[in-house]
Design an enzyme around this catalytic site. Structure first.
Site, short mmCIF file in Angstrom:
data_model
loop_
_atom_site.label_atom_id
_atom_site.label_comp_id
_atom_site.label_asym_id
_atom_site.label_seq_id
_atom_site.Cartn_x
_atom_site.Cartn_y
_atom_site.Cartn_z
N GLU A 50 0.84 -1.21 0.00
CA GLU A 50 0.00 0.00 0.00
C GLU A 50 0.87 1.26 0.00
OE1 GLU A 50 -2.98 2.50 -0.40
OE2 GLU A 50 -3.37 0.35 -0.37
N GLU B 104 1.37 6.49 -7.10
CA GLU B 104 0.32 7.49 -7.35
C GLU B 104 0.88 8.90 -7.27
OE1 GLU B 104 -2.71 6.68 -4.48
OE2 GLU B 104 -3.61 5.08 -5.67
#
Length: 130
Positions: A73, A80
């Site tokens: 994650e 991102e």
């Protein structure tokens, strides 16, 4: 302009590196809704490990699954942010592919963690009732 003017030289002290790393983890936790969910589910799984008194090998699998989800994650968040930085937060088809692949890595890792949890806990829950 010299790099020293911007104070971006390499960390010279171990503790400085640790502080920056901790700040990175805090940033992901503060800014990513999914990271909060992963932490909650991970902590619940670890508490279940205490309740069901896992043996050493079971603990190793559980820790692997929980920490792997957290790490992937964090890496997804890195991808991102890098894509957003380079595209100036505008849509780009290659940027979308990168984000989708990173999200897919999180999904696969979460599925792995669920499978590990089922293998570890379903037999123990079954023994409680039967």
């Amino acid at each position: 302009m010299d790099l020293k003017d911007k104070n971006v030289e390499k960390n010279k002290h171990f503790m400085m590196s640790v502080e920056f790393a901790i700040q990175g983890v805090k940033t992901v936790f503060d800014e990513e809704r999914n990271m909060k969910k992963h932490v909650v589910f991970g902590v619940l799984a670890l508490l279940m490990g205490l309740v069901f008194r896992l043996d050493r090998m079971e603990w190793l699998w559980l820790f692997l699954a929980v920490f792997l989800v957290w790490i992937v994650e964090i890496m997804n968040t890195v991808f991102e942010n890098v894509v957003d930085m380079f595209t100036d937060c505008h849509f780009h088809p290659i940027g979308k592919k990168i984000k989708d692949m990173a999200a897919g890595a999180v999904l696969l890792t979460a599925c792995f963690a669920v499978i590990v949890g089922l293998i570890l806990f379903v037999p123990k829950i079954y023994q409680l009732f039967f």
